[in-house]
Design a protein around this motif. Structure first.
Motif: not given
Length: 580
Positions: A88-92, A114-116, A132-135, A160-165
């Motif tokens: 599933e190609y989780p975001l790490l 989102v995986a640890s 696990f990034t904005v992009k 999330f996008f506002k706080d992490n851009l």
């Protein structure tokens, strides 16, 4: 773990010894048999009988081939609980602070996990998964549908996008455009939309009540939009395109709030043509409580109030009477001098009023106003003013039976009144203005002139009215008629031109002591002692000083014999031959 040389030897002799080599494939088969949930349920939880570190040991053993063999196994622990598949190609997640659990739930519903990331995961796994990034999240979101997503979920993504851009992210035009195309941007109406030319951001420090909820972003959505290079609507454009077209719909308090901000904090944004636009916008509260454009209002100076004090729709009211607002209001179109149209309408209203005290004070105020404001002396105003009865007149000193007389407290048109300088004959000739000559001078008003023609016309009118009265009324008004005649003769002696006299020759303008007679029936001095009235008359002695004037009107110096013969013939016809 056996030494490598032992493992190598076992592999070489596995067949002879009846042993099976323990490969990734063998492990895959064994796991499916021993722990079937590991490949069928994402809520897989390791059997409590297994060592707590079995998953870490698995990763240490799996090596580089793990991806191809175990892609459909739930082997990565997911943030928020449970496991996710490698395939599933989780975001790490590599951060230190855990994301909002509600956001993780939202992403799971979209199929984004989102995986640890345990430190001992092989590099082959790390290379196939993204952090696990904005992009990375933005790229995953381009593959999902937002249909059916709740408002809360959309807000979580936006936050999330506002706080992490990062600054680097906001410099990425492609990334900003991608984020702008997600329907996570909340409007004032509560709907969610994409960012685009039709979506507007209100200027700073503007009241949210002024905006169209279907066109403007919600305040909470503005910070992200600004990070994505969207721009606030220019303040000038906001006023002209958004506020002004609907300002007449605002309640009084909000309209006044907008008006004061416009004239104080924001006024410097308006220049030239834009200031001209303000003159036609109904943002100023007038004294009657209505919203009116500045161009329809006038400064509440004492002079203006004296003229149109009761017309509260013409002056700014309430908060707009503040001294610091006078200059910007004037620049917006509030005028210091009443216009001819306003003055004319006020004059007409005053003329129809029954309040003579107000009419009189108004007339004096208007005359003074015209004198001080020469710009108002234009045909548009002055010509109608000449023919409206607004000038107060003095009480005359003649009998009330003569129609030329203006009653006490009466008003007359400027063109029909005399200035007080003509009081010696004015009361008998025409109405006299009940105000000082100096007040009328320079006002631009054209009053009547006490000319010989006016006096002769008046004398003719009085004579006709007197002769039409019965004997009783004539006896009562005899002295008044005599006074009028004498005053008129006095004026005519020094003011009459020959060409004017010619217009009145032969008219019954000669006062005989009892009536007005034709000039041909009056002699200046008597040649006999006969009383031939009502056929022939002798001028009264007190009027003999005017004999030259009266002769020019047609009176006789003395009667000739033929005049006496004419009287005898008339008497004969009247008696029909009977003895007198």
């Amino acid at each position: 773990k056996l030494p490598q040389w032992v493992l190598d030897k076992l592999r070489r002799n596995a067949t002879l010894a009846g042993l099976t080599q323990f490969t990734a494939s063998v492990l895959c088969t064994s796991l499916r048999h021993c722990i079937p949930e590991i490949a069928s349920a994402e809520n897989f939880c390791p059997n409590l009988d297994l060592p707590s570190d079995w998953l870490s040991r698995f990763w240490c053993w799996a090596g580089e081939d793990v991806w191809s063999v175990f892609a459909d196994f739930f082997l990565l622990p997911r943030l928020g609980g449970g496991f996710c598949k490698l395939g599933e190609y989780p975001l790490l997640y590599l951060g230190n602070t855990l994301p909002n659990p509600l956001l993780l739930t939202c992403l799971s519903k979209l199929g984004i996990h989102v995986a640890s990331f345990p430190a001992h995961v092989p590099l082959s796994v790390q290379k196939n998964l993204r952090g696990f990034t904005v992009k990375s999240l933005a790229e995953r979101l381009t593959r999902v549908t937002f249909k059916g997503m709740t408002a809360t979920d959309r807000d979580l993504l936006a936050i999330f996008f506002k706080d992490n851009l990062s600054r680097h992210d906001t410099a990425d035009t492609e990334l900003c455009n991608t984020l702008g195309q997600f329907p996570i941007h909340r409007m004032q109406s509560g709907e969610y939309t994409l960012l685009g030319p039709s979506v507007l951001i209100q200027p700073e420090k503007t009241d949210v009540q002024l905006v169209d909820p279907t066109r403007f972003l919600h305040e909470a959505a503005i910070p992200l939009a600004l990070q994505l290079k969207a721009e606030r609507m220019p303040l000038l454009e906001f006023y002209t395109d958004v506020v002004f077209p609907k300002i007449h719909l605002l309640n009084e308090d909000l309209r006044e709030h907008v008006g004061v901000l416009l004239l104080t904090r924001d006024f410097h944004h308006f220049h030239g043509r834009e200031v001209g636009l303000l003159s036609h916008v109904s943002f100023v509260t007038s004294a009657d409580g209505a919203g009116r454009p500045p161009s329809s209002l006038f400064e509440d100076t004492p002079q203006n109030i004296a003229l149109v004090g009761s017309n509260t729709s013409l002056f700014p009211g309430g908060i707009f009477c503040r001294e610091e607002l006078r200059t910007p209001l004037h620049l917006c179109g509030v005028r210091r001098v009443l216009t001819p149209e306003v003055l004319l309408a006020t004059v007409k209203a005053v003329c129809s009023s029954s309040d003579t005290a107000h009419q009189t004070s108004f007339a004096r105020a208007l005359t003074q106003y015209l004198k001080c404001n020469c710009s108002l002396q234009v045909p548009l105003l002055m010509e109608p003013l000449q023919n409206l009865p607004w000038v107060p007149c003095r009480q005359g000193d003649v009998a009330h039976d003569f129609s030329y007389f203006v009653p006490v407290g009466g008003f007359e048109c400027p063109a029909k009144v005399l200035v007080p300088d003509h009081k010696d004959v004015g009361f008998s000739v025409a109405a006299v203005a009940d105000m000082e000559s100096t007040l009328l001078e320079g006002s631009g008003l054209k009053t009547a002139q006490c000319s010989s023609k006016l006096v002769l016309k008046h004398l003719s009118r009085v004579a006709a009215q007197y002769k039409a009265q019965n004997e009783e009324r004539q006896r009562q008004n005899s002295q008044a008629a005599a006074d009028i005649a004498e005053k008129c003769y006095q004026f005519l002696v020094s003011h009459t031109l020959p060409r004017t006299i010619q217009l009145f020759v032969g008219l019954p303008l000669i006062w005989t002591g009892t009536t007005y007679a034709l000039p041909s029936c009056v002699e200046m001095r008597s040649t006999s002692r006969l009383d031939l009235a009502p056929y022939l008359y002798t001028l009264p002695a007190n009027l003999s000083v005017f004999s030259g004037l009266l002769v020019s009107l047609g009176a006789r110096e003395t009667f000739a014999l033929k005049d006496l013969a004419n009287v005898i013939n008339k008497l004969g016809k009247q008696t029909a031959g009977n003895t007198l």
